[in-house]
Write a protein that holds these residues in place. Structure first.
Motif, PDB file in Angstrom:
ATOM      1  N   PHE A  97       0.834  -1.203   0.000  1.00  0.00           N
ATOM      2  CA  PHE A  97       0.000   0.000   0.000  1.00  0.00           C
ATOM      3  C   PHE A  97       0.873   1.258   0.000  1.00  0.00           C
ATOM      4  O   PHE A  97       0.641   2.190  -0.778  1.00  0.00           O
ATOM      5  CB  PHE A  97      -0.923  -0.001   1.222  1.00  0.00           C
ATOM      6  N   LEU A  98       1.893   1.266   0.850  1.00  0.00           N
ATOM      7  CA  LEU A  98       2.780   2.427   0.926  1.00  0.00           C
ATOM      8  C   LEU A  98       3.608   2.575  -0.355  1.00  0.00           C
ATOM      9  O   LEU A  98       3.863   3.689  -0.820  1.00  0.00           O
ATOM     10  CB  LEU A  98       3.709   2.292   2.133  1.00  0.00           C
ATOM     11  N   ALA A  99       4.021   1.424  -0.929  1.00  0.00           N
ATOM     12  CA  ALA A  99       4.788   1.470  -2.167  1.00  0.00           C
ATOM     13  C   ALA A  99       3.954   2.040  -3.311  1.00  0.00           C
ATOM     14  O   ALA A  99       4.446   2.821  -4.126  1.00  0.00           O
ATOM     15  CB  ALA A  99       5.296   0.071  -2.525  1.00  0.00           C
ATOM     16  N   ARG A 100       2.691   1.660  -3.374  1.00  0.00           N
ATOM     17  CA  ARG A 100       1.805   2.240  -4.395  1.00  0.00           C
ATOM     18  C   ARG A 100       1.683   3.753  -4.186  1.00  0.00           C
ATOM     19  O   ARG A 100       1.676   4.526  -5.156  1.00  0.00           O
ATOM     20  CB  ARG A 100       0.427   1.589  -4.330  1.00  0.00           C
ATOM     21  N   ALA A 116       7.674   8.777   3.686  1.00  0.00           N
ATOM     22  CA  ALA A 116       7.350   7.389   4.045  1.00  0.00           C
ATOM     23  C   ALA A 116       7.029   6.564   2.801  1.00  0.00           C
ATOM     24  O   ALA A 116       7.459   5.407   2.677  1.00  0.00           O
ATOM     25  CB  ALA A 116       6.183   7.363   5.024  1.00  0.00           C
ATOM     26  N   ALA A 117       6.279   7.159   1.870  1.00  0.00           N
ATOM     27  CA  ALA A 117       5.872   6.438   0.660  1.00  0.00           C
ATOM     28  C   ALA A 117       7.083   6.123  -0.228  1.00  0.00           C
ATOM     29  O   ALA A 117       7.214   5.003  -0.735  1.00  0.00           O
ATOM     30  CB  ALA A 117       4.844   7.259  -0.115  1.00  0.00           C
ATOM     31  N   CYS A 118       7.971   7.087  -0.424  1.00  0.00           N
ATOM     32  CA  CYS A 118       9.147   6.851  -1.275  1.00  0.00           C
ATOM     33  C   CYS A 118      10.113   5.865  -0.617  1.00  0.00           C
ATOM     34  O   CYS A 118      10.710   5.018  -1.301  1.00  0.00           O
ATOM     35  CB  CYS A 118       9.865   8.168  -1.555  1.00  0.00           C
ATOM     36  N   ALA A 119      10.270   5.958   0.706  1.00  0.00           N
ATOM     37  CA  ALA A 119      11.121   4.993   1.408  1.00  0.00           C
ATOM     38  C   ALA A 119      10.547   3.586   1.275  1.00  0.00           C
ATOM     39  O   ALA A 119      11.281   2.617   1.069  1.00  0.00           O
ATOM     40  CB  ALA A 119      11.248   5.384   2.879  1.00  0.00           C
ATOM     41  N   ALA A 120       9.216   3.467   1.372  1.00  0.00           N
ATOM     42  CA  ALA A 120       8.567   2.164   1.239  1.00  0.00           C
ATOM     43  C   ALA A 120       8.737   1.606  -0.171  1.00  0.00           C
ATOM     44  O   ALA A 120       8.999   0.409  -0.353  1.00  0.00           O
ATOM     45  CB  ALA A 120       7.083   2.278   1.577  1.00  0.00           C
ATOM     46  N   LEU A 121       8.601   2.459  -1.178  1.00  0.00           N
ATOM     47  CA  LEU A 121       8.760   2.002  -2.560  1.00  0.00           C
ATOM     48  C   LEU A 121      10.206   1.580  -2.826  1.00  0.00           C
ATOM     49  O   LEU A 121      10.458   0.596  -3.536  1.00  0.00           O
ATOM     50  CB  LEU A 121       8.337   3.092  -3.537  1.00  0.00           C
ATOM     51  N   SER A 122      11.160   2.290  -2.239  1.00  0.00           N
ATOM     52  CA  SER A 122      12.563   1.896  -2.363  1.00  0.00           C
ATOM     53  C   SER A 122      12.796   0.525  -1.740  1.00  0.00           C
ATOM     54  O   SER A 122      13.479  -0.338  -2.308  1.00  0.00           O
ATOM     55  CB  SER A 122      13.466   2.932  -1.689  1.00  0.00           C
ATOM     56  N   LEU A 123      12.191   0.294  -0.578  1.00  0.00           N
ATOM     57  CA  LEU A 123      12.308  -0.996   0.101  1.00  0.00           C
ATOM     58  C   LEU A 123      11.642  -2.097  -0.717  1.00  0.00           C
ATOM     59  O   LEU A 123      12.170  -3.210  -0.839  1.00  0.00           O
ATOM     60  CB  LEU A 123      11.688  -0.918   1.491  1.00  0.00           C
TER      61      LEU A 123
END
Length: 282
Positions: free
Chosen positions: A29-32, A84-91
């Motif tokens: 969800f965060l990556a999206r 938070a969203a960009c960090a999640a997508l990087s992960l």
């Protein structure tokens, strides 16, 4: 022997837990949301580029876009959420690079893992840019200065000039490859395309225009690195903002810059749609 086997089993469990985390619904969800943040930032960069084309001011790169994001009424909330969203997508992309594509043929697997790793770095850089603004240490010219400082440091290092030219050429080639995704419509394979004909047409149109503009911007950025290095003026290598300003200084430049800015707006809209339509599982 038994001790070695136990350690191996424990390491296997750690790897499995790490893979579960990178494939969790919460992280997905965060990556999206990270795709949506990237879209918003591209929209802002495109808008700044159009503004520069008509004689306005601004930094047409991601630090300039984040600076404008920070001035909005709910700026602090937007910055924290975007970080938070960009960090999640990087992960998430890191998880793809480590755990996914293993069922594919070796050549294809290496290619897809490398692309995922590169995307992880890209979104990590975005997250760092956002973090600087969250902590109050960021400015609109951060990316421009970072690109110039990196080029100067590379020129001064042994073998740095040759390496810098290679980096510039690699960015330029990546721009060509990126731009080709538009007319080829190869981006469709990463999406669950909408059933509605109108919605499908909108996604395809925005994707084609967006990838063409994004590819041109990367091509200009790479060429600027090469030219600044060869002419021994590394301070002129100023990243995305410098590439767009260089375009503005060419014949018919303001019109070309406005067109590229509009294309980046299209790319931003496409990325916002991608937040919902992306195929996240491999």
């Amino acid at each position: 022997m038994l001790k070695g086997k136990t350690i191996k089993e424990e390491l296997k469990q750690v790897v499995e837990k790490a893979e579960d985390v990178t494939n969790s619904r919460v992280l997905e969800f965060l990556a999206r949301a990270g795709f949506a943040v990237s879209g918003i930032l591209h929209l802002l960069v495109g808008a700044i580029a159009v503004r520069l084309a008509v004689g306005g001011t601004g930094n047409a790169d991601f630090s300039g876009a984040v600076a404008e994001l920070a001035t909005m009424p709910v700026g602090p909330f937007l910055l924290w959420g975007s970080f938070a969203a960009c960090a999640a997508l990087s992960l998430w992309q890191t998880g793809d690079a480590i755990f996914d594509f293993n069922h594919q043929a070796t050549r294809k697997k290496i290619k897809n893992k490398a692309k995922a790793a590169l995307q992880a770095v890209v979104y990590a850089v975005l997250a760092v840019t956002l973090w600087h603004f969250v902590t109050g240490s960021g400015t609109g010219g951060d990316n421009r200065k970072a690109a110039s400082d990196f080029t100067i440091a590379m020129v001064q290092a042994p073998g740095g000039v040759a390496l810098l030219v290679l980096i510039g050429l690699a960015v330029a080639v990546a721009g060509v490859a990126y731009g080709m995704r538009g007319p080829n419509k190869s981006f469709e394979k990463h999406l669950r395309m909408p059933a509605s004909g109108t919605a499908r047409t909108a996604v395809v149109t925005l994707g084609v225009a967006g990838y063409l503009a994004k590819g041109l911007v990367l091509l200009l950025t790479g060429l600027l690195i090469v030219i600044a290095t060869i002419k021994e003026h590394p301070e002129d290598s100023t990243g995305l903002d410098g590439g767009l300003r260089a375009l503005r200084d060419q014949p018919m430049g303001p019109y070309l810059l406005a067109a590229v800015g509009a294309g980046l707006v299209c790319y931003g809209a496409y990325m916002i749609m991608r937040a919902r339509l992306a195929k996240m599982t491999k």
